[in-house]
Write a protein that holds these residues in place. Sequence first.
Motif, PDB file in Angstrom:
ATOM      1  N   VAL A   1       0.811  -1.217   0.000  1.00  0.00           N
ATOM      2  CA  VAL A   1       0.000   0.000   0.000  1.00  0.00           C
ATOM      3  C   VAL A   1       0.846   1.270   0.000  1.00  0.00           C
ATOM      4  N   ILE A   2       1.899   1.305   0.797  1.00  0.00           N
ATOM      5  CA  ILE A   2       2.661   2.540   0.999  1.00  0.00           C
ATOM      6  C   ILE A   2       3.259   3.090  -0.302  1.00  0.00           C
TER       7      ILE A   2
ATOM      8  N   THR B   1       8.370   7.454   0.263  1.00  0.00           N
ATOM      9  CA  THR B   1       7.954   6.104   0.656  1.00  0.00           C
ATOM     10  C   THR B   1       8.509   5.698   2.015  1.00  0.00           C
TER      11      THR B   1
ATOM     12  N   HIS C   1       2.170   2.783  -3.313  1.00  0.00           N
ATOM     13  CA  HIS C   1       1.057   3.305  -4.115  1.00  0.00           C
ATOM     14  C   HIS C   1       0.537   4.615  -3.535  1.00  0.00           C
ATOM     15  N   LEU C   2       0.472   4.710  -2.222  1.00  0.00           N
ATOM     16  CA  LEU C   2       0.055   5.945  -1.566  1.00  0.00           C
ATOM     17  C   LEU C   2       1.043   7.068  -1.861  1.00  0.00           C
TER      18      LEU C   2
ATOM     19  N   HIS D   1       3.613   4.223   9.046  1.00  0.00           N
ATOM     20  CA  HIS D   1       2.647   3.121   9.020  1.00  0.00           C
ATOM     21  C   HIS D   1       3.015   2.057  10.043  1.00  0.00           C
TER      22      HIS D   1
ATOM     23  N   MET E   1       0.461   8.362  -5.276  1.00  0.00           N
ATOM     24  CA  MET E   1      -0.726   9.225  -5.329  1.00  0.00           C
ATOM     25  C   MET E   1      -0.403  10.630  -4.811  1.00  0.00           C
ATOM     26  N   ILE E   2       0.499  10.727  -3.846  1.00  0.00           N
ATOM     27  CA  ILE E   2       0.829  12.019  -3.253  1.00  0.00           C
ATOM     28  C   ILE E   2       1.747  12.833  -4.158  1.00  0.00           C
TER      29      ILE E   2
END
Length: 151
Positions: free
Chosen positions: A43-44, A63, A46-47, A70, A50-51
């Motif tokens: 997930v991280i 990242t 990909h997050l 996280h 997105m940012i």
Amino acid sequence: MRCARSMGGQYTRMMAAGLVRAATLVTALVVSISGIVGRGGIVIPHLARMIVGLNFWRVMPVTAPLGNAHRFLDLVLRLHGQGIGILMTTHFPDHALYLRAQTLVLKDKIRWKHGAVEDVIDEASMTELCELPVHIGSIDTRTVCVGGDIA
């Protein structure tokens, strides 16, 4: 390829099966060495994309801090599920005295003292930890720590 077909074999099906076997073997080898990738490992990144967008040179520096945050929040949630609260401070431990819970004190990034507040937070221990005189007293109903010499 002609030899396989002339002997009755289905070359494309055999190649596909061989590729699946090879990919499975390589995946098993990588996981056995590095361990299973948790949900944060998927997930991280990909997050982060997105940012900051798709630029690799901008994604990488984002990242790592996101991954660490996280992991820390995951630890806090697991401890909370076990009934353990977390209070972090760089100041004097007035909040821990007020909450009257189990206390863990770190010094130089290692465990220094752990136990009930009354056993861990006293004038001698706090003076040693802070490297200055610390006095613990009461103001109304609240216990406070005061650093430095009190006249």
